[in-house]
Design a protein around this motif. Sequence first.
Motif, PDB file in Angstrom:
ATOM      1  N   LYS A 131       0.824  -1.215   0.000  1.00 32.15           N
ATOM      2  CA  LYS A 131       0.000   0.000   0.000  1.00 32.15           C
ATOM      3  C   LYS A 131       0.856   1.263   0.000  1.00 32.15           C
ATOM      4  O   LYS A 131       1.933   1.275   0.643  1.00 32.15           O
ATOM      5  N   PRO A 132       0.366   2.366  -0.589  1.00 28.83           N
ATOM      6  CA  PRO A 132       1.148   3.609  -0.617  1.00 28.83           C
ATOM      7  C   PRO A 132       1.519   4.105   0.786  1.00 28.83           C
ATOM      8  O   PRO A 132       2.628   4.607   0.992  1.00 28.83           O
ATOM      9  N   GLU A 133       0.606   3.930   1.772  1.00 34.44           N
ATOM     10  CA  GLU A 133       0.923   4.429   3.134  1.00 34.44           C
ATOM     11  C   GLU A 133       2.134   3.694   3.704  1.00 34.44           C
ATOM     12  O   GLU A 133       2.949   4.270   4.436  1.00 34.44           O
ATOM     13  N   ILE A 134       2.249   2.411   3.362  1.00 32.99           N
ATOM     14  CA  ILE A 134       3.398   1.633   3.874  1.00 32.99           C
ATOM     15  C   ILE A 134       4.667   2.084   3.147  1.00 32.99           C
ATOM     16  O   ILE A 134       5.723   2.285   3.765  1.00 32.99           O
ATOM     17  N   LEU A 135       4.548   2.291   1.833  1.00 25.45           N
ATOM     18  CA  LEU A 135       5.728   2.730   1.056  1.00 25.45           C
ATOM     19  C   LEU A 135       6.235   4.070   1.576  1.00 25.45           C
ATOM     20  O   LEU A 135       7.443   4.303   1.678  1.00 25.45           O
ATOM     21  N   GLN A 136       5.255   4.938   1.938  1.00 23.06           N
ATOM     22  CA  GLN A 136       5.627   6.257   2.467  1.00 23.06           C
ATOM     23  C   GLN A 136       6.419   6.107   3.776  1.00 23.06           C
ATOM     24  O   GLN A 136       7.429   6.765   3.994  1.00 23.06           O
ATOM     25  N   GLN A 149      13.064 -10.148   2.333  1.00 25.69           N
ATOM     26  CA  GLN A 149      11.877  -9.329   2.063  1.00 25.69           C
ATOM     27  C   GLN A 149      11.434  -9.502   0.607  1.00 25.69           C
ATOM     28  O   GLN A 149      10.246  -9.608   0.320  1.00 25.69           O
ATOM     29  N   ALA A 150      12.424  -9.536  -0.301  1.00 27.80           N
ATOM     30  CA  ALA A 150      12.083  -9.676  -1.723  1.00 27.80           C
ATOM     31  C   ALA A 150      11.362 -10.993  -1.978  1.00 27.80           C
ATOM     32  O   ALA A 150      10.519 -11.099  -2.870  1.00 27.80           O
ATOM     33  N   LYS A 151      11.687 -12.014  -1.162  1.00 29.08           N
ATOM     34  CA  LYS A 151      11.014 -13.307  -1.359  1.00 29.08           C
ATOM     35  C   LYS A 151       9.685 -13.362  -0.630  1.00 29.08           C
ATOM     36  O   LYS A 151       8.684 -13.829  -1.155  1.00 29.08           O
ATOM     37  N   ALA A 152       9.686 -12.895   0.637  1.00 30.74           N
ATOM     38  CA  ALA A 152       8.500 -13.121   1.484  1.00 30.74           C
ATOM     39  C   ALA A 152       7.348 -12.169   1.149  1.00 30.74           C
ATOM     40  O   ALA A 152       6.185 -12.587   1.141  1.00 30.74           O
ATOM     41  N   ILE A 153       7.646 -10.905   0.878  1.00 28.65           N
ATOM     42  CA  ILE A 153       6.552  -9.924   0.748  1.00 28.65           C
ATOM     43  C   ILE A 153       5.616 -10.263  -0.430  1.00 28.65           C
ATOM     44  O   ILE A 153       4.409 -10.423  -0.212  1.00 28.65           O
ATOM     45  N   ALA A 169      10.573  -6.807   8.948  1.00 26.86           N
ATOM     46  CA  ALA A 169       9.784  -6.162   7.889  1.00 26.86           C
ATOM     47  C   ALA A 169       9.235  -7.214   6.928  1.00 26.86           C
ATOM     48  O   ALA A 169       8.131  -7.054   6.399  1.00 26.86           O
ATOM     49  N   ALA A 170       9.976  -8.319   6.736  1.00 24.51           N
ATOM     50  CA  ALA A 170       9.525  -9.349   5.791  1.00 24.51           C
ATOM     51  C   ALA A 170       8.162  -9.903   6.183  1.00 24.51           C
ATOM     52  O   ALA A 170       7.310 -10.147   5.337  1.00 24.51           O
ATOM     53  N   PHE A 171       7.931 -10.097   7.505  1.00 17.63           N
ATOM     54  CA  PHE A 171       6.597 -10.600   7.865  1.00 17.63           C
ATOM     55  C   PHE A 171       5.630  -9.483   8.225  1.00 17.63           C
ATOM     56  O   PHE A 171       4.431  -9.601   8.015  1.00 17.63           O
ATOM     57  N   SER A 172       6.136  -8.356   8.775  1.00 18.13           N
ATOM     58  CA  SER A 172       5.207  -7.312   9.237  1.00 18.13           C
ATOM     59  C   SER A 172       4.544  -6.578   8.076  1.00 18.13           C
ATOM     60  O   SER A 172       3.358  -6.264   8.141  1.00 18.13           O
ATOM     61  N   LEU A 173       5.310  -6.268   7.033  1.00 18.64           N
ATOM     62  CA  LEU A 173       4.763  -5.410   5.976  1.00 18.64           C
ATOM     63  C   LEU A 173       3.573  -6.062   5.260  1.00 18.64           C
ATOM     64  O   LEU A 173       2.507  -5.439   5.159  1.00 18.64           O
ATOM     65  N   ILE A 182       6.936  -2.100  13.966  1.00 19.81           N
ATOM     66  CA  ILE A 182       5.575  -2.065  13.391  1.00 19.81           C
ATOM     67  C   ILE A 182       4.966  -0.669  13.550  1.00 19.81           C
ATOM     68  O   ILE A 182       4.325  -0.152  12.633  1.00 19.81           O
ATOM     69  N   GLN A 183       5.175  -0.059  14.723  1.00 22.49           N
ATOM     70  CA  GLN A 183       4.642   1.302  14.914  1.00 22.49           C
ATOM     71  C   GLN A 183       5.175   2.224  13.819  1.00 22.49           C
ATOM     72  O   GLN A 183       4.459   3.086  13.316  1.00 22.49           O
ATOM     73  N   THR A 184       6.439   2.037  13.446  1.00 18.36           N
ATOM     74  CA  THR A 184       7.003   2.867  12.371  1.00 18.36           C
ATOM     75  C   THR A 184       6.319   2.559  11.037  1.00 18.36           C
ATOM     76  O   THR A 184       5.969   3.468  10.291  1.00 18.36           O
ATOM     77  N   PHE A 185       6.125   1.267  10.763  1.00 19.79           N
ATOM     78  CA  PHE A 185       5.543   0.897   9.464  1.00 19.79           C
ATOM     79  C   PHE A 185       4.085   1.375   9.327  1.00 19.79           C
ATOM     80  O   PHE A 185       3.600   1.572   8.230  1.00 19.79           O
ATOM     81  N   ILE A 186       3.371   1.497  10.483  1.00 19.72           N
ATOM     82  CA  ILE A 186       1.937   1.858  10.374  1.00 19.72           C
ATOM     83  C   ILE A 186       1.703   3.349  10.659  1.00 19.72           C
ATOM     84  O   ILE A 186       0.568   3.767  10.838  1.00 19.72           O
ATOM     85  N   LYS A 187       2.771   4.124  10.662  1.00 20.87           N
ATOM     86  CA  LYS A 187       2.559   5.508  11.113  1.00 20.87           C
ATOM     87  C   LYS A 187       1.652   6.309  10.181  1.00 20.87           C
ATOM     88  O   LYS A 187       1.068   7.289  10.604  1.00 20.87           O
ATOM     89  N   TYR A 188       1.498   5.903   8.925  1.00 19.66           N
ATOM     90  CA  TYR A 188       0.573   6.629   8.035  1.00 19.66           C
ATOM     91  C   TYR A 188      -0.760   5.886   7.882  1.00 19.66           C
ATOM     92  O   TYR A 188      -1.530   6.165   6.979  1.00 19.66           O
TER      93      TYR A 188
END
Length: 584
Positions: free
Chosen positions: A10-15, A29-33, A55-59, A91-97
């Motif tokens: 999602k764009p919010e995660i990319l941001q 990450q390249a394999k799991a995501i 990040a591989a499992f959280s994202l 995770i808090q960082t990844f979901i900040k948006y």
Amino acid sequence: MQTFVETGLKPEILQALESIGFEKPTPIQAKAIPHLINSDKDLLAYAQTGTGKTAAFSLPLIHGIDEKSDDINAIILCPTRELCLQIERDIQTFIKYIPALKAMAVYGGESIDRQIKGLRSKPNIIVGTPGRVCDLIRRKRLQLGNINYLVLDEADEMLTMGFKDELDQILSACPSERQTLCFSATMPRELLRIANEYMDSPDEITAGQRNVSAENVKHVYLVADRSDKYEVLKRVADINPNIYAIVFCRTRMGTKEVADRLMADKYAADALHGDLSQAQRDYVMNKFRKKQIQILVATDVAARGIDVNDLTHVINYELPDQLEAYIHRSGRTGRAGKEGMAVSLITRRDLSRISQLERKIGKKISKKKIPTGQEICQRQLFSMVDKFVATDVNDDINEYLPMIEEKMEALSKEELIKKFVSSEFNRFLSYYKNSQDLNTKDRSKKTRGGKYSRFHINVGKKQGLDPKGIIGILNDTRNLRNIEVGQIDIMNNFSFFEVPNDREQDVIPALDGARYKSQQIEIELAKPKPSSSSSSNYDRPRKARFNKSKSGGGSGGSSRGRGRFSKGASGKSSGKSRSSRFSY
Ligand code: AMP
């Protein structure tokens, strides 16, 4: 895959990723995501710490969660409080948006009431340690009936730490249609059982080879006499003026002892082990993160989940009992693209284990010479001079210059340099002056430690143990049957026994999980008994020849001499703030 955009997140995660400078996915990450975004199949991923697996499992999990749902949607289980907090922070960082999403950590060592209160705010993602999660499920405060994702992070570590029953309970409390992701560096048999029982034909991915240590870690070993090990450790620290390291010991007692000696020798060191309270652990870890501590001496269990990325060295003061633990230890350095070095201090008897380890990690472990005093002085001196040359000059000093010049007028440039170096360096030079070359002597004949190794166990007279009982315990253990036994000392609540030096390695692994009556036996290597013990007892070793039926029972036994072991001895910080012995 070159960019995170290609993963379809999602764009919010990319941001969020852009804001923290994650430019391209790591291999795991390249394999799991993409796999997890596009498929609801279970996943078994082999990945070391430091590979970007959080990040591989959280994202993908954050990507897939329904923001509007009030239910807990995902649970991530991990072995330690530190790792739990680290994952939650990430995770808090990844979901900040994505403001509608909430994540929360639940772990032992913090008030359960506070966590129960937190759960009322309906978090979507829970990160927890197995013990606390089970507790909350039992109290009906944590409902996992609607989860879509279950992640087991460092699954092998959770099993090593004895969370098998908790994992079984949690896994059976989750709905069967969930997606299960299991991340582990190794695949012990028990984990295979869990995968077979609770996962549905999982896909497998590997980042790097299984059981193989991190790419940018160099592995070396140094051979020393047991009695020189501490001196060798100091030399390793001294030849690396900017060392930032974890020193691993096998036992709590060893950890305390090494850390205490380093602190007494004015190194910026401290200990991390199971006898510390949570507040003490936090205090030590805080200082280590801030690099006020350069050398952290730790047991394997205590060091789990340490989230420090720029360690220069991992030092095995003692090799671990399990080869897997070597991989976990060395994975603490060489993280996030940095170089690291795993250094093992071994005795000649450990040489065969080095070749086993090489096979396990698929890499060469090179022999290194123990640095000599002269080499250390040279390295330290250059480091000091480099720092001196790079020092920024503060112009406020100008007003004092005339006075300084007047005082130093009589000194030539050469004398000035010599005096400056001496003022900083004399202590160092005198410490290493006439120091021995620890590589060259044949020191194997030295008998400072006696020919027996002494062990401490947490069972004594009060539990009905007597010398026969100890021999019974050893005889009941396959690898120790008929082992020669030296002196036995039975105290009220604990006991000591001795076995020949060359069997020392066998004792702790063999008694792992053993019980006396109903009590779990905890065993640690003890210091040799002070000189009084080198008496005739050493000449008359007893053979362990009692059979199983005779083990246990009875009372009495030798109570001579108190062991020097002190369970309550504190390994807590010295509180000294000097950064290192030779003020690098
Ligand atoms: P982990 O294995 O999840 O503990 O991650 C190890 C370290 O790598 C952490 O400091 C992460 O913040 C960092 N990291 C993870 N993924 C990336 C990435 N794609 N780019 C840069 N750093 C990363």
